[in-house]
Design a protein around this motif. Sequence first.
Motif, PDB file in Angstrom:
ATOM      1  N   ASP A 117      55.873  99.768  39.556  1.00  0.00           N
ATOM      2  CA  ASP A 117      55.975 100.895  40.489  1.00  0.00           C
ATOM      3  C   ASP A 117      55.391 100.489  41.846  1.00  0.00           C
ATOM      4  O   ASP A 117      54.190 100.184  41.955  1.00  0.00           O
ATOM      5  N   PRO A 175      52.748  95.678  36.841  1.00  0.00           N
ATOM      6  CA  PRO A 175      53.101  97.006  37.355  1.00  0.00           C
ATOM      7  C   PRO A 175      54.510  96.964  37.947  1.00  0.00           C
ATOM      8  O   PRO A 175      54.857  96.028  38.675  1.00  0.00           O
ATOM      9  N   PHE A 179      52.232 102.242  42.977  1.00  0.00           N
ATOM     10  CA  PHE A 179      50.978 101.704  42.438  1.00  0.00           C
ATOM     11  C   PHE A 179      50.524 100.497  43.252  1.00  0.00           C
ATOM     12  O   PHE A 179      49.354 100.394  43.638  1.00  0.00           O
ATOM     13  N   TRP A 180      51.441  99.554  43.472  1.00  0.00           N
ATOM     14  CA  TRP A 180      51.096  98.364  44.251  1.00  0.00           C
ATOM     15  C   TRP A 180      50.548  98.768  45.628  1.00  0.00           C
ATOM     16  O   TRP A 180      49.530  98.233  46.080  1.00  0.00           O
TER      17      TRP A 180
END
Length: 543
Positions: A381, A379, A384-385
């Motif tokens: 972004d 990922p 998102f994390w």
Amino acid sequence: MHSMRKVIALLSAVTAVAALSGTTAASASPDTFAAQDTGQGKLVWSSCGDTATPALQCAMLDVPVDYADPHGRKIKIKVNRLPATAPKSGQQGPILLNPGGPGDSGLWMPAYIAGQIPQDVASTYDWIGFDPRGTNASEPHVLCDAHYFDGPRPDYQVSQGTSKAWLAKAAGYAADCAADWSWLMPHMTTVDNARDMDSIRRALGAPKINFYGGSWGTSLGSTYGQLFPSRVRRMVLDSIVGPTITWYDHNVLQDKEHQRRFDAFADWAAKADSVYHLGTDGASVEKAYQQVEADLRTHPVDAAPAAGRIGPAEFEDTFYGGGYNFLRWPRMATVLSAYVTHHDTQPLNIAYNRYAAPGADDGTFPAYNAAQCTENAWPRDWEFWKEDQAKVNASAPFYTYNNMWFNAACMFWPHQGNTAGRLKITGKGLPPVLLFQATEDAATPYEGGLAMHDALPGSKLVVQNGGSFHEILFHGNACLDDTFTAYLRDGSLPEGRGRIAKTCAPEAAPDPVYVTPTPAFAGKAAAKPLAPTDPEAVHGVHR
């Protein structure tokens, strides 16, 4: 390093070298590269000058940076060997050894592992250790930021408002690696290292190799077996990374298992309240841990003789290794007890210097990132994390954010991950592989052992039910070690025909003792760092 240079390197690496990140790896068929001229050099052996093991020999081996261009730029791999001493007719060839990492040195392994098994078996093998490309004594030794781990580092906990600092730190690290090493970083994957192993095999003049690998070494071994199945004689994989899971998801599994191990530690310490005085239930012990971490936020401790100070991040790093090796538990409990009951920071200082103090540079961290960040599409972004990791942290707060920031450079890594994932492991053409896995392993969770067995139809899986060591061989468990020895002796395998071919009992938990400094350290702040063979040491994937 100049910031503009970092940005240019980062952008050019993303656009120009992304295609080199291993796209051929995911589609490579067995023995695709076995007949190619790899362009590697020869091994010229000389004494390593090891007084403890005078028979140990060392050499450097030239290998291509890019195996698709075997006569292009070269790098060097440091190799050592402990030669077989059995009569020629009884020798069984080389056994290559890897402890994991990715990137950990294997040079300590020949003398150590050969000394752990009966001499009549050990003497029949040439024991081969090596430093993976770009690490340790191999050349070049990749260094991105020598001071990356200097303390005190920003707090790992996002509740402390340090996310921007960590994002900048992780992005800067990725840019530093790209600025100087964009020619090598895309070629430091597990597949590249597996091809180096075949270069070592060729240089040894051996038609086949044997292999023992632990932790990431299980990915390395299974990858070698997929690329070169006809070159494998025997293979042992200990504490297994699942062959299909992404590295991001693997880290999430680690978070959950480390929480279980920390809870187990807390329960163990609570049963010894008469020794540690931390409370009679696990929740009280964990509260003491949280209290010490909170205090260190405002009153960090001098880390002497290591540089810097011990703040909350350094404190967490001192404790997470207990999930790898429960022989650390008495010292960990002593750290909490001394701090909470007497505000004595000496045990903390000793434990930090033994377990967590950084080395002279960033060690194998470049190799760790080069493999993990490149082999999967991570990922990219932060939003998102942030959302996803918060969900994990809700049930596994001990390790989640520590582990997240350790891996955050993958968010910015210039060499894009292979969307096809790691090399698919099928076991086609391989001889029977012997697998070892503990059910409570935090670093390479149990699911990985089951998944590897399923991927290798001819394999035999030995499970230590209730075991928690990371890399379970060579801890004095005869059920495990004798199975390993029998396989190396003559290829004998456990006879069980189910998914689990053999079950072994775990080792007993350590006695709860208050660990006082030895007289030599009574007036000092720290003990000597652990050697790889120290009972409290941990090997393999460090995250």
